[in-house]
Design a protein around this motif. Sequence first.
Motif, mmCIF file in Angstrom:
data_model
loop_
_atom_site.group_PDB
_atom_site.id
_atom_site.type_symbol
_atom_site.label_atom_id
_atom_site.label_comp_id
_atom_site.label_asym_id
_atom_site.label_seq_id
_atom_site.Cartn_x
_atom_site.Cartn_y
_atom_site.Cartn_z
ATOM 1 N N ILE A 27 -7.208 -0.376 13.511
ATOM 2 C CA ILE A 27 -8.617 -0.355 13.919
ATOM 3 C C ILE A 27 -8.825 -1.270 15.121
ATOM 4 C CG2 ILE A 27 -10.929 -1.116 13.205
ATOM 5 C CD1 ILE A 27 -10.174 -0.056 10.362
ATOM 6 N N LEU A 54 -3.563 4.323 14.277
ATOM 7 C CA LEU A 54 -4.582 4.347 13.238
ATOM 8 C C LEU A 54 -4.334 5.494 12.259
ATOM 9 C CD1 LEU A 54 -7.195 3.152 12.124
ATOM 10 C CD2 LEU A 54 -8.445 4.654 13.703
ATOM 11 N N LEU A 123 -14.515 4.849 13.540
ATOM 12 C CA LEU A 123 -14.305 3.441 13.195
ATOM 13 C C LEU A 123 -15.360 2.941 12.211
ATOM 14 C CD1 LEU A 123 -13.274 2.075 16.695
ATOM 15 C CD2 LEU A 123 -11.812 2.280 14.662
#
Length: 149
Positions: A27, A54, A123
């Motif tokens: 992240i 990610l 995110l």
Amino acid sequence: MGSSYSAATTSPFDLADQQRVRLLAGIERLEHALSRPVAERDWRHLVADGLTELGSAFADHVSTTEGTDGLYAQLLDPAPRLARGVYVLTREHAPLTRAIDAVRQRVPGTDPDDLRIRAGDVLRELSRHRQRGADLVYEAYQTDIGGET
């Protein structure tokens, strides 16, 4: 994609903690890439690499938490009342995986502002997922596995 950690020598809780750290690193790498100036010639490459890392970290998170030997099964054994929370977290895995992949596929041709918005959405959802998972584990430890009540 399977976890790179040995389940024979590491408990599901330790594996999940290691994956949590790896996921956070992924992240942070993506956030760092997105925050760089678009004019940098490597910007798209950095964003693509961040999304790839990610995606890999999230795939390992899924394999570490799901399944008969995963963290969620370990939580449910002593604390079946957590089934609803486990169900919610498990149901989030496929949409989050698809969202990461969809943004990664858009890197080459998408307007940078649009790419940042889409990546930011992913995110935020990952952050919410991680927090719900942390809350569930905390609840299991504090209430059912011998922590303070």
